[in-house]
Design a protein around this motif. Sequence first.
Motif, PDB file in Angstrom:
ATOM      1  N   GLU A 179     -43.099 -74.368  59.620  1.00  0.00           N
ATOM      2  CA  GLU A 179     -42.700 -75.855  61.484  1.00  0.00           C
ATOM      3  C   GLU A 179     -44.013 -75.044  61.985  1.00  0.00           C
ATOM      4  N   MET A 180     -43.782 -73.594  62.435  1.00  0.00           N
ATOM      5  CA  MET A 180     -43.241 -73.095  64.026  1.00  0.00           C
ATOM      6  C   MET A 180     -45.484 -72.581  63.537  1.00  0.00           C
ATOM      7  N   LEU A 181     -45.884 -73.341  62.785  1.00  0.00           N
ATOM      8  CA  LEU A 181     -47.457 -72.949  63.131  1.00  0.00           C
ATOM      9  C   LEU A 181     -47.725 -73.813  63.831  1.00  0.00           C
ATOM     10  N   PRO A 182     -48.982 -73.720  65.252  1.00  0.00           N
ATOM     11  CA  PRO A 182     -49.172 -74.373  66.356  1.00  0.00           C
ATOM     12  C   PRO A 182     -50.042 -75.472  66.178  1.00  0.00           C
ATOM     13  N   ILE A 183     -50.222 -76.455  66.205  1.00  0.00           N
ATOM     14  CA  ILE A 183     -51.220 -77.422  67.088  1.00  0.00           C
ATOM     15  C   ILE A 183     -51.970 -76.934  68.393  1.00  0.00           C
ATOM     16  N   VAL A 184     -52.757 -76.791  68.120  1.00  0.00           N
ATOM     17  CA  VAL A 184     -53.131 -76.538  69.631  1.00  0.00           C
ATOM     18  C   VAL A 184     -51.846 -75.578  70.408  1.00  0.00           C
ATOM     19  N   ASP A 185     -50.882 -76.052  70.694  1.00  0.00           N
ATOM     20  CA  ASP A 185     -49.986 -75.418  71.084  1.00  0.00           C
ATOM     21  C   ASP A 185     -48.836 -75.859  71.104  1.00  0.00           C
ATOM     22  N   LYS A 186     -48.489 -76.377  70.407  1.00  0.00           N
ATOM     23  CA  LYS A 186     -47.538 -76.411  70.139  1.00  0.00           C
ATOM     24  C   LYS A 186     -46.250 -76.478  68.935  1.00  0.00           C
ATOM     25  N   PRO A 187     -45.721 -75.981  68.495  1.00  0.00           N
ATOM     26  CA  PRO A 187     -45.300 -75.789  67.068  1.00  0.00           C
ATOM     27  C   PRO A 187     -45.350 -77.267  65.936  1.00  0.00           C
ATOM     28  N   LEU A 188     -45.423 -77.395  64.744  1.00  0.00           N
ATOM     29  CA  LEU A 188     -45.249 -78.907  63.989  1.00  0.00           C
ATOM     30  C   LEU A 188     -43.765 -79.069  64.310  1.00  0.00           C
ATOM     31  N   ILE A 189     -42.665 -78.318  64.629  1.00  0.00           N
ATOM     32  CA  ILE A 189     -41.787 -78.675  64.391  1.00  0.00           C
ATOM     33  C   ILE A 189     -40.850 -79.236  65.402  1.00  0.00           C
ATOM     34  N   GLN A 190     -42.247 -78.815  66.457  1.00  0.00           N
ATOM     35  CA  GLN A 190     -41.927 -79.753  67.906  1.00  0.00           C
ATOM     36  C   GLN A 190     -41.928 -81.171  68.013  1.00  0.00           C
ATOM     37  N   TYR A 191     -43.303 -81.283  67.683  1.00  0.00           N
ATOM     38  CA  TYR A 191     -44.199 -82.718  67.406  1.00  0.00           C
ATOM     39  C   TYR A 191     -42.656 -83.645  66.471  1.00  0.00           C
ATOM     40  N   ALA A 192     -42.695 -82.939  65.311  1.00  0.00           N
ATOM     41  CA  ALA A 192     -41.594 -83.856  65.283  1.00  0.00           C
ATOM     42  C   ALA A 192     -40.519 -84.519  65.481  1.00  0.00           C
ATOM     43  N   VAL A 193     -39.886 -83.028  65.864  1.00  0.00           N
ATOM     44  CA  VAL A 193     -38.527 -83.660  67.444  1.00  0.00           C
ATOM     45  C   VAL A 193     -38.632 -84.586  68.573  1.00  0.00           C
ATOM     46  N   GLU A 194     -40.286 -84.146  68.832  1.00  0.00           N
ATOM     47  CA  GLU A 194     -40.337 -85.263  69.837  1.00  0.00           C
ATOM     48  C   GLU A 194     -41.009 -86.510  69.854  1.00  0.00           C
ATOM     49  N   GLU A 195     -41.392 -86.691  67.867  1.00  0.00           N
ATOM     50  CA  GLU A 195     -41.466 -88.271  67.663  1.00  0.00           C
ATOM     51  C   GLU A 195     -39.356 -88.778  67.491  1.00  0.00           C
ATOM     52  N   ALA A 196     -38.965 -87.864  67.196  1.00  0.00           N
ATOM     53  CA  ALA A 196     -37.376 -88.082  67.155  1.00  0.00           C
ATOM     54  C   ALA A 196     -37.011 -88.443  68.190  1.00  0.00           C
ATOM     55  N   ILE A 197     -36.988 -87.731  69.218  1.00  0.00           N
ATOM     56  CA  ILE A 197     -36.848 -87.674  70.305  1.00  0.00           C
ATOM     57  C   ILE A 197     -36.845 -89.471  71.253  1.00  0.00           C
ATOM     58  N   ALA A 198     -38.242 -89.826  71.130  1.00  0.00           N
ATOM     59  CA  ALA A 198     -39.077 -90.722  71.305  1.00  0.00           C
ATOM     60  C   ALA A 198     -38.612 -92.518  70.211  1.00  0.00           C
ATOM     61  N   ALA A 199     -37.825 -91.748  69.078  1.00  0.00           N
ATOM     62  CA  ALA A 199     -37.160 -92.986  69.155  1.00  0.00           C
ATOM     63  C   ALA A 199     -35.851 -93.163  68.782  1.00  0.00           C
ATOM     64  N   GLY A 200     -35.378 -92.500  70.566  1.00  0.00           N
ATOM     65  CA  GLY A 200     -33.233 -93.315  70.586  1.00  0.00           C
ATOM     66  C   GLY A 200     -32.820 -91.348  70.018  1.00  0.00           C
ATOM     67  N   ILE A 201     -33.813 -91.052  68.705  1.00  0.00           N
ATOM     68  CA  ILE A 201     -32.143 -90.490  68.641  1.00  0.00           C
ATOM     69  C   ILE A 201     -32.013 -88.789  69.297  1.00  0.00           C
ATOM     70  N   THR A 202     -31.051 -88.418  68.812  1.00  0.00           N
ATOM     71  CA  THR A 202     -30.475 -87.652  70.092  1.00  0.00           C
ATOM     72  C   THR A 202     -30.190 -86.678  69.593  1.00  0.00           C
ATOM     73  N   GLU A 203     -29.432 -86.636  68.525  1.00  0.00           N
ATOM     74  CA  GLU A 203     -29.032 -84.882  67.261  1.00  0.00           C
ATOM     75  C   GLU A 203     -29.741 -84.872  66.175  1.00  0.00           C
ATOM     76  N   MET A 204     -30.251 -83.652  66.128  1.00  0.00           N
ATOM     77  CA  MET A 204     -31.187 -82.782  66.046  1.00  0.00           C
ATOM     78  C   MET A 204     -30.668 -82.010  64.776  1.00  0.00           C
ATOM     79  N   ILE A 205     -30.598 -82.829  63.143  1.00  0.00           N
ATOM     80  CA  ILE A 205     -30.468 -81.922  62.164  1.00  0.00           C
ATOM     81  C   ILE A 205     -30.597 -81.140  61.243  1.00  0.00           C
ATOM     82  N   PHE A 206     -30.933 -79.802  61.724  1.00  0.00           N
ATOM     83  CA  PHE A 206     -31.719 -78.509  60.812  1.00  0.00           C
ATOM     84  C   PHE A 206     -31.902 -77.791  59.826  1.00  0.00           C
ATOM     85  N   VAL A 207     -32.327 -78.447  58.364  1.00  0.00           N
ATOM     86  CA  VAL A 207     -31.244 -77.618  57.324  1.00  0.00           C
ATOM     87  C   VAL A 207     -32.636 -76.513  57.090  1.00  0.00           C
TER      88      VAL A 207
END
Length: 296
Positions: free
Chosen positions: A28-56
């Motif tokens: 999940e830390m592999l980057p697409i250009v300069d941002k890790p995959l997991i950060q894209y996923a978290v940004e998508e959650a933030i854009a949906a109004g989500i504020t609590e991120m739970i990582f398993v």
Amino acid sequence: MLKVTKAVFPVAGLGTRFLPATKASPKEMLPIVDKPLIQYAVEEAIAAGITEMIFVTGRSKRAIEDHFDKSYEIEAELEARNKQKLLDLVRSIKPANVDCFYVRQAEALGLGHAVMCAEKLVGGQPFAVILADDLLYSPKPVMRQLVDTFNHYHSSIVGVESIARENSASYGIVDGREWEEDVFKLSGIVEKPAPEVAPSNLGVVGRYVLMPTIFNHLRALKPGAGGELQLTDALQSLLTEEQVLAYRYMGTRFDCGSKIGYLKATVEFALRHPEVKDEFEAYLQNHLPLALAAAA
Ligand code: G1P
């Protein structure tokens, strides 16, 4: 009103398809250009109004926790060198109103088991599940689309896309009837069926909004496809008791769990990246024919 404020990110997988890159660092830390995959996923959650991120998480996943934590060394260094833009970039990774929580999945028993590990942190609320491997591009972020649909129907929803039938064994496949444009009422869902028995050509992508009742069904799971505890099987059990929907999202998916999907994502995101797009486009136009000829 039921509000989706939490997202679960199952990130305990070993990432064997990307060895050796993933031997000591999470896929999940592999980057697409300069941002890790997991950060894209978290940004998508933030854009949906989500504020609590739970990582398993699992072993060798420390880098994910560090990524969303404050980095005193980097910040001090950038401050000393007056690199304000980079400082802002680093500080914006986790906005102040976002909280991150971590829970360990001790054994890799499957996606259903991973989601179940988040039960105590989720509590009795509806929640999102995002698989960071599935990188989705859309002007309206896909989790926002799902949450909007959830806010309308108040039932569990799985994100789906039309797939080629011969690829059905790579997906959860839904059975149902179209209720409204792009919204399907499910009568069944099956994990990775062979093309001959696949109930439709609608494949599940790694985006879900789930009612907390899913946990009753996750707890009762028996090993399914691949010997794993499958989220798909819990959804099949849930839909016998309450309504479950599928939503065909608008956007493009890159399967970054595969090398080819990862490469395609890199090219397409580079062509949109303000810093490199012009030079990269010129490179593709001028040198690609030569590179193709040389590789032939
Ligand atoms: C998981 C799910 C599957 C879904 C897929 C989407 O499978 O079990 O239902 O279609 O994610 O990426 P995996 O790809 O982790 O084997």
